[in-house]
Design an enzyme around this catalytic site. Structure first.
Site, PDB file in Angstrom:
ATOM      1  N   HIS A 248       0.856  -1.187   0.000  1.00 52.82           N
ATOM      2  CA  HIS A 248       0.000   0.000   0.000  1.00 52.82           C
ATOM      3  C   HIS A 248       0.896   1.242   0.000  1.00 52.82           C
ATOM      4  O   HIS A 248       1.919   1.270   0.688  1.00 52.82           O
ATOM      5  CB  HIS A 248      -0.905  -0.007   1.243  1.00 52.82           C
ATOM      6  CG  HIS A 248      -1.950   1.070   1.217  1.00 52.82           C
ATOM      7  ND1 HIS A 248      -1.685   2.359   1.616  1.00 52.82           N
ATOM      8  CD2 HIS A 248      -3.247   1.062   0.818  1.00 52.82           C
ATOM      9  CE1 HIS A 248      -2.782   3.092   1.473  1.00 52.82           C
ATOM     10  NE2 HIS A 248      -3.741   2.328   0.984  1.00 52.82           N
TER      11      HIS A 248
ATOM     12  N   GLU B 292       0.793   4.042   1.438  1.00 55.30           N
ATOM     13  CA  GLU B 292       1.068   4.608   2.766  1.00 55.30           C
ATOM     14  C   GLU B 292       2.134   3.791   3.495  1.00 55.30           C
ATOM     15  O   GLU B 292       3.016   4.344   4.161  1.00 55.30           O
ATOM     16  CB  GLU B 292      -0.217   4.658   3.602  1.00 55.30           C
ATOM     17  CG  GLU B 292      -0.003   5.364   4.931  1.00 55.30           C
ATOM     18  CD  GLU B 292      -1.203   5.282   5.852  1.00 55.30           C
ATOM     19  OE1 GLU B 292      -0.991   5.152   7.069  1.00 55.30           O
ATOM     20  OE2 GLU B 292      -2.349   5.338   5.366  1.00 55.30           O
TER      21      GLU B 292
ATOM     22  N   THR C  63      -2.901   4.164   8.743  1.00 59.95           N
ATOM     23  CA  THR C  63      -4.031   4.946   9.277  1.00 59.95           C
ATOM     24  C   THR C  63      -5.396   4.418   8.848  1.00 59.95           C
ATOM     25  O   THR C  63      -6.412   4.844   9.389  1.00 59.95           O
ATOM     26  CB  THR C  63      -3.932   6.422   8.822  1.00 59.95           C
ATOM     27  OG1 THR C  63      -4.013   6.471   7.395  1.00 59.95           O
ATOM     28  CG2 THR C  63      -2.652   7.071   9.305  1.00 59.95           C
TER      29      THR C  63
ATOM     30  N   CYS D 143      -6.832   6.671  11.760  1.00 60.02           N
ATOM     31  CA  CYS D 143      -7.303   8.054  11.772  1.00 60.02           C
ATOM     32  C   CYS D 143      -8.782   8.146  12.154  1.00 60.02           C
ATOM     33  O   CYS D 143      -9.534   7.176  12.081  1.00 60.02           O
ATOM     34  CB  CYS D 143      -7.028   8.723  10.428  1.00 60.02           C
ATOM     35  SG  CYS D 143      -8.220   8.329   9.147  1.00 60.02           S
TER      36      CYS D 143
END
Length: 323
Positions: free
Chosen positions: A134, A136, A175, A205
């Site tokens: 991914h 991120e 997140t 998040c």
């Protein structure tokens, strides 16, 4: 079909749903750069995981590239980094090539980057809970030297993980993970290594948390649930999985109304609808319109949280930047 002949469909509309503050900021960054500098504006990776958004920005003059080597030498056009964050090598390459680099990384991802760096400086081994490949995860692992971050993806990984020093390591997380899956992995690590350090405040998040909580509320009450979002969007896939886990028999991820499988969704009497953090509300409306052609809708909005988070634009794009 005449309105009176349509079967009734109870629709529970999740709130909050759709765009989060980090996504709004990233899209605004590209649009503001186009307004200030004109086309083209180069964007490394999809600014957010939504084809509809990306196509819209392309039409306005954004050029999306996978890597910086695709950006021509000597360009004075801005080069924007996506909301998912990038490895340290990316801004270093941009600086070496004298690009006007604008970092649209979500501040909540930047927080994870800082945590990983602080743990490393303190001599701790860093464990990242997340999904391999991914963007991120690639960006977070790329904050530190190769091999400094160990990736843990599953409970089995957590049970098999052997730290260099059980008394001196820390974990961070992507997140956009499933809250429940992550809690299970963290619990396994904490049980095995009670002195493991973690984030001061949850890494997952607020938007991921809130959207999953809304799905948990509605999933047991409906025959089926639709998540509007992209198949490669982590937070959208997690919403689909949460619905199944909470007892909803049918849970599907669709990008647009034309992806709805009417052989499955044509005979239900209740439906929940939500949207991943990078899906625009216009696509939710498109899905509802498609159902309204076949059913008489009774829509209820289910509120589980109020969101008023706002992130200012990157410094180079703020109105006072030119002064």
């Amino acid at each position: 079909m005449h309105a009176s002949e349509k079967p009734s469909l109870r629709v529970l509309l999740c709130a909050p749903r759709g765009f989060c503050a980090g996504v709004v900021r990233a899209i605004d960054a590209v649009e503001q750069a186009l307004a200030l500098y004109g086309a083209p504006v180069y964007v490394r990776h999809e600014i957010v995981h939504n084809k509809y958004v990306v196509e819209g920005l392309k039409a306005k003059g954004a050029i999306f590239v996978k890597e910086l080597h695709e950006v021509p030498d000597g360009t004075t056009a801005p080069v924007i980094f996506s909301a998912h964050g990038v490895a340290k090598s990316v801004p270093e390459e941009a600086a070496a090539r004298n690009f006007l680099a604008i970092d649209a990384t979500c501040p909540l991802v930047t927080k994870v980057h800082r945590e990983a760096s602080v743990h490393y400086k303190r001599g701790r081994e860093v464990v990242l809970i997340g999904h391999a490949g991914h963007p991120e995860v690639i960006g977070t692992m790329g904050q530190l030297p190769a091999g400094a971050v160990k990736l843990v993806q599953t409970p089995a990984d957590a049970r098999a993980f052997t730290p260099r020093d059980p008394e001196n390591f820390a974990y961070t997380t992507q997140t956009t993970l499933s809250i429940d899956d992550t809690a299970e992995i963290v619990a396994i690590l904490q049980e095995r290594f009670p002195s493991m350090a973690g984030p001061h405040k949850e890494d997952i998040c607020y938007a991921t948390t809130n959207r999953q909580e809304a799905v948990k509320r509605v999933a047991p009450q409906v025959d089926a649930l639709i998540v509007v979002g992209a198949p490669y969007s982590s937070n959208s896939q997690r919403l689909r999985e949460v619905a199944l886990r909470e007892g909803c028999r049918v849970s599907a991820l669709v990008q647009r109304a034309n992806e709805i499988d009417w052989s499955v969704f044509g005979t239900i009497s209740s439906l929940a609808v939500t949207a991943g953090a990078s899906a625009p509300e216009v696509l939710v409306e498109e899905v509802l319109d498609a159902f309204a052609e076949r059913f008489a809708l009774q829509i209820e909005t289910v509120h589980t949280a109020h969101e008023d988070v706002f992130f200012p634009l990157p410094r180079q794009l703020r109105p006072d930047a030119a002064e």
